[in-house]
Design a protein around this motif. Sequence first.
Motif, PDB file in Angstrom:
ATOM      1  N   THR A   3       0.850  -1.186   0.000  1.00 34.24           N
ATOM      2  CA  THR A   3       0.000   0.000   0.000  1.00 34.24           C
ATOM      3  C   THR A   3       0.887   1.237   0.000  1.00 34.24           C
ATOM      4  OG1 THR A   3      -1.736  -1.126   1.205  1.00 34.24           O
ATOM      5  CG2 THR A   3      -1.769   1.270   1.265  1.00 34.24           C
ATOM      6  N   ALA A 128     -13.804   4.524  -9.399  1.00 33.04           N
ATOM      7  CA  ALA A 128     -12.409   4.155  -9.656  1.00 33.04           C
ATOM      8  C   ALA A 128     -12.298   3.249 -10.871  1.00 33.04           C
ATOM      9  CB  ALA A 128     -11.816   3.465  -8.433  1.00 33.04           C
ATOM     10  N   GLN A 132      -7.511  -4.396 -11.641  1.00 29.26           N
ATOM     11  CA  GLN A 132      -7.871  -4.829 -10.292  1.00 29.26           C
ATOM     12  C   GLN A 132      -6.680  -4.815  -9.346  1.00 29.26           C
ATOM     13  OE1 GLN A 132     -11.215  -5.640  -9.324  1.00 29.26           O
ATOM     14  NE2 GLN A 132     -10.162  -5.214  -7.387  1.00 29.26           N
ATOM     15  N   LEU A 135      -6.029  -1.252  -8.354  1.00 31.58           N
ATOM     16  CA  LEU A 135      -7.087  -0.757  -7.473  1.00 31.58           C
ATOM     17  C   LEU A 135      -6.945  -1.338  -6.069  1.00 31.58           C
ATOM     18  CD1 LEU A 135      -9.626   0.883  -7.050  1.00 31.58           C
ATOM     19  CD2 LEU A 135     -10.955  -1.048  -7.926  1.00 31.58           C
ATOM     20  N   ASP A 136      -6.622  -2.611  -5.971  1.00 31.48           N
ATOM     21  CA  ASP A 136      -6.424  -3.222  -4.654  1.00 31.48           C
ATOM     22  C   ASP A 136      -5.306  -2.522  -3.893  1.00 31.48           C
ATOM     23  OD1 ASP A 136      -8.421  -5.028  -5.173  1.00 31.48           O
ATOM     24  OD2 ASP A 136      -7.074  -6.663  -5.743  1.00 31.48           O
ATOM     25  N   ARG A 139      -6.688   1.101  -2.930  1.00 29.37           N
ATOM     26  CA  ARG A 139      -8.003   1.184  -2.300  1.00 29.37           C
ATOM     27  C   ARG A 139      -7.947   1.774  -0.876  1.00 29.37           C
ATOM     28  NH1 ARG A 139     -13.074  -1.007  -3.017  1.00 29.37           N
ATOM     29  NH2 ARG A 139     -12.395  -2.275  -4.801  1.00 29.37           N
ATOM     30  N   GLU A 143     -10.270   4.933   0.098  1.00 33.51           N
ATOM     31  CA  GLU A 143     -11.349   4.775   1.071  1.00 33.51           C
ATOM     32  C   GLU A 143     -11.225   5.727   2.254  1.00 33.51           C
ATOM     33  OE1 GLU A 143     -11.262   0.604   1.957  1.00 33.51           O
ATOM     34  OE2 GLU A 143     -12.694   0.125   0.349  1.00 33.51           O
ATOM     35  N   VAL A 148     -15.613   3.508  -2.486  1.00 34.31           N
ATOM     36  CA  VAL A 148     -15.077   3.259  -3.815  1.00 34.31           C
ATOM     37  C   VAL A 148     -15.999   2.340  -4.607  1.00 34.31           C
ATOM     38  CG1 VAL A 148     -13.118   2.304  -5.097  1.00 34.31           C
ATOM     39  CG2 VAL A 148     -12.729   3.558  -2.959  1.00 34.31           C
ATOM     40  N   HIS A 150     -15.848   0.326  -8.336  1.00 34.48           N
ATOM     41  CA  HIS A 150     -15.035  -0.018  -9.497  1.00 34.48           C
ATOM     42  C   HIS A 150     -15.892   0.090 -10.749  1.00 34.48           C
ATOM     43  CE1 HIS A 150     -12.028  -3.061 -11.446  1.00 34.48           C
ATOM     44  NE2 HIS A 150     -11.865  -1.822 -11.882  1.00 34.48           N
TER      45      HIS A 150
END
Length: 384
Positions: A3, A128, A132, A135-136, A139, A143, A148, A150
């Motif tokens: 992250t 968003a 994937q 985005l993960d 996220r 948030e 969010v 998708h």
Amino acid sequence: MTTPHTIAVLGLGRMGRAIATRLASRGWDVVGWTRSGRTPDAVRTTSDPHDAVAKADLVLLALFDGPACRQVLDDVRDSPRAGAVVVNTGTVSPAEASEPARRLGPAYVHAPVLGSVPAAAGALRILAAAEQDTLDRVRPVLEAPGTVRHVGDASTGAALKLVANSGLAGAVLALRDSLRHADALGLPRAEVMDVLELGRLGGFVTCRGSFLADGSAAGTAEFTIGAPAKDMALPAAASSVPLRSAVGPAGSPADAEADIAVAATTPAAKDGVLEPLRAYIRGHATGDAAHFREAFLPGAHIEGIRDGVFVSWPLDEYCALFRGRPAPDEPTRSRRVDALDVHGTVATATMTLAHGADTFTDVFLLVRADGRWRIANKAYHRHP
């Protein structure tokens, strides 16, 4: 999957400042940069966007429009560190969203937001568009200011935001018209709001109720007039569906923008204060000087720098410049009200006029006398 830890927020206007503040309060290392030079106290800032981007795992754009996003991305294109992700929260056209998506590939997330300054309270809805895996990864960051959803690719995300804005503009205008009718019928505002809350506008009325309940401003505006006017122009450019209505004798395309301005500032700016600005717009749209005489006080002057020399035209001399017919390129011209401040019986307004190759900023001083608003003076700047 890691992250992002350090986040660069490029653009610290109302939205960017709120998002940056929210992220910093939730423990992220945030550095901000803004083109205006105005910086919030709650966020660490830098005067060099390259410095901000070079240290960031995630670069978040919170800029006004597509050209601003493109310019800033071009300026910092060599600065991002390996593996950094760019998240664009701006409202842009589908084409303007697709271009950086093609260029940056999986490192780009198009994430336009529904909502406004409530980002500081985590109340945004974020559309968003990303792969994937990307985005993960981002996220948890997205948030923090909201929830969010998708939505597939960047073009789809941008288009959905434009559709949502179009619906919002319709609701604003519908509420404006309802309140106009209620005021004309002498109905108490609080009772009108209670009844409207029971109908199809209920959700919108609920969220704006404290602002509109007694006919006076009960809080700080959450967006400027220029933003919805700009956003409403984007769907028309992206499709063949005209979103601007023809209002008034001129059928001026910009009248719809003035309507949005009226509704967005109700009740802080009573409708009457924009009537002379509408007349001014009609004068430009038609070339009919009668509209300028309606807009201005007889003793008004129009002032600015023309060919390097200061000019101060009395109203008659200004009206003589217009020949009673629209400019040949009128269909491509636009005008928008960017700002409006009312102080009792005086007001100031700023308008942008895009007239072919020329762009003007007009600054107005308005006064209310004998129950009617008129323009007392106008100064303009012609952008090179």
